[in-house]
Every structure is written in structure tokens, then in C-alpha cells.
Design a protein around this motif. Sequence first.
Motif, mmCIF file in Angstrom:
data_model
loop_
_atom_site.group_PDB
_atom_site.id
_atom_site.type_symbol
_atom_site.label_atom_id
_atom_site.label_comp_id
_atom_site.label_asym_id
_atom_site.label_seq_id
_atom_site.Cartn_x
_atom_site.Cartn_y
_atom_site.Cartn_z
ATOM 1 N N LEU A 6 0.834 -1.212 0.000
ATOM 2 C CA LEU A 6 0.000 0.000 0.000
ATOM 3 C C LEU A 6 0.863 1.254 0.000
ATOM 4 O O LEU A 6 1.923 1.298 0.620
ATOM 5 C CB LEU A 6 -0.915 0.013 1.216
ATOM 6 C CG LEU A 6 -1.883 -1.157 1.346
ATOM 7 C CD1 LEU A 6 -2.699 -1.023 2.630
ATOM 8 C CD2 LEU A 6 -2.806 -1.230 0.142
ATOM 9 N N THR A 7 0.385 2.270 -0.697
ATOM 10 C CA THR A 7 0.998 3.597 -0.637
ATOM 11 C C THR A 7 -0.063 4.581 -0.155
ATOM 12 O O THR A 7 -1.267 4.372 -0.345
ATOM 13 C CB THR A 7 1.542 4.050 -2.013
ATOM 14 O OG1 THR A 7 0.456 4.109 -2.941
ATOM 15 C CG2 THR A 7 2.627 3.115 -2.506
ATOM 16 N N GLN A 50 -1.001 -2.430 -4.755
ATOM 17 C CA GLN A 50 -0.022 -2.772 -5.804
ATOM 18 C C GLN A 50 -0.637 -2.900 -7.187
ATOM 19 O O GLN A 50 0.061 -2.857 -8.198
ATOM 20 C CB GLN A 50 0.702 -4.064 -5.439
ATOM 21 C CG GLN A 50 -0.185 -5.291 -5.417
ATOM 22 C CD GLN A 50 0.583 -6.544 -5.008
ATOM 23 O OE1 GLN A 50 1.805 -6.524 -4.914
ATOM 24 N NE2 GLN A 50 -0.139 -7.633 -4.779
ATOM 25 N N TYR A 51 -1.968 -3.027 -7.257
ATOM 26 C CA TYR A 51 -2.640 -3.171 -8.551
ATOM 27 C C TYR A 51 -3.192 -1.847 -9.071
ATOM 28 O O TYR A 51 -3.867 -1.812 -10.095
ATOM 29 C CB TYR A 51 -3.761 -4.206 -8.436
ATOM 30 C CG TYR A 51 -3.288 -5.509 -7.835
ATOM 31 C CD1 TYR A 51 -2.450 -6.354 -8.552
ATOM 32 C CD2 TYR A 51 -3.649 -5.859 -6.548
ATOM 33 C CE1 TYR A 51 -1.985 -7.539 -7.992
ATOM 34 C CE2 TYR A 51 -3.195 -7.040 -5.978
ATOM 35 C CZ TYR A 51 -2.353 -7.875 -6.696
ATOM 36 O OH TYR A 51 -1.900 -9.037 -6.141
ATOM 37 N N GLY A 52 -2.921 -0.770 -8.332
ATOM 38 C CA GLY A 52 -3.393 0.540 -8.748
ATOM 39 C C GLY A 52 -4.804 0.876 -8.296
ATOM 40 O O GLY A 52 -5.340 1.930 -8.634
ATOM 41 N N LYS A 53 -5.408 -0.022 -7.508
ATOM 42 C CA LYS A 53 -6.749 0.250 -6.991
ATOM 43 C C LYS A 53 -6.639 1.239 -5.829
ATOM 44 O O LYS A 53 -5.785 1.089 -4.962
ATOM 45 C CB LYS A 53 -7.410 -1.043 -6.534
ATOM 46 C CG LYS A 53 -8.836 -0.853 -6.100
ATOM 47 C CD LYS A 53 -9.534 -2.166 -5.839
ATOM 48 C CE LYS A 53 -10.952 -1.828 -5.403
ATOM 49 N NZ LYS A 53 -11.815 -2.955 -5.339
#
Length: 153
Positions: A6-7, A50-53
Motif C-alpha cells: 500500500l501507498t 499494488q494493482y493501482g486500486k
Amino acid sequence: ASGDDLTYEWYIKNAGAKKYSKSSVTKATYSCKMNEKSKDRYVYCVVTDQYGKTVKSKTIVLRMAASIITQPKNVTVKEGKSAKVTVEAVGDGLTYQWYIKNEGTSKFSKSSITKATYSAKMSDKVDGRQVYCVVTDKYGKTVKSSTVTLRMK
């Protein structure tokens, strides 16, 4: 938030500003030192996996609770002179309530003084009086000053 890799991107809008700006905070917790600039700041976070969600948090408002920055001090004055003690506080919409206890009495009572400075004309009755102030902000948060004593020279 939970998930893999997560970011965190925090966005802020200071009181009076029209638009949000991206903050430099990239951790799960946003923190800042509270002062006049940061009070009433709107804050929210966008979390990306990590999947851009992405998911956006609720927006919160940072409030600055009442805080005493200068405590009152004991005072000694001559008879007939004004004994004055002051509390200096910061916060939003502050109100002041002083409490007094005369020498020989067992409990404090509310005074009529509702300003940052308590003042009483020194006399035998006032000599030895203890006073303190309760400062309340517009959100109902309170802080109590130290108790000080009024003495006659």
C-alpha cells in the motif's frame, strides 16, 4: 487500510483555501504540529494498492484544542492596590472562568471574572486567596491553569 504494498497520499486544505494540495506525508498516519496555520485544516488520504486500486478516506478537520501557554503567577501587592493574575491561552473561541478560595475556606467557588486576567483589590479578605482559571474552547474542550495565591505586603 489492508492490502499488499500500500501507498499513502495525504491531501490537505488549510482554512480559507479553495483547493486541496498534496502533502509530503506518505505514511499511514498524518501528523503535523498544531498552530494558527494548521488549525481547521481539512485532511484526507488516498490509499493505493499494488494493482493501482485506490480508496479515499473520509475527510477530517484538524482542530486546535485550548492550550495554556503562560500560567498565572503568585502575586504580592500593597493593601488597596489591584492584585492581578493573567493566563495566556491559545485555541478557537476561548472563554475564561476564574475560581477562588479565600483563606480559611475549604472549597473553590466560581468568581464573576470571565476574562484572561483576574483582578481583586487587595484587602485582609483577599490576602491569601487562591485562584485558578478554566479555559474552554468553542468545541467544549477545557484546560485548567495552575492555582496561584494573592498576598498582601
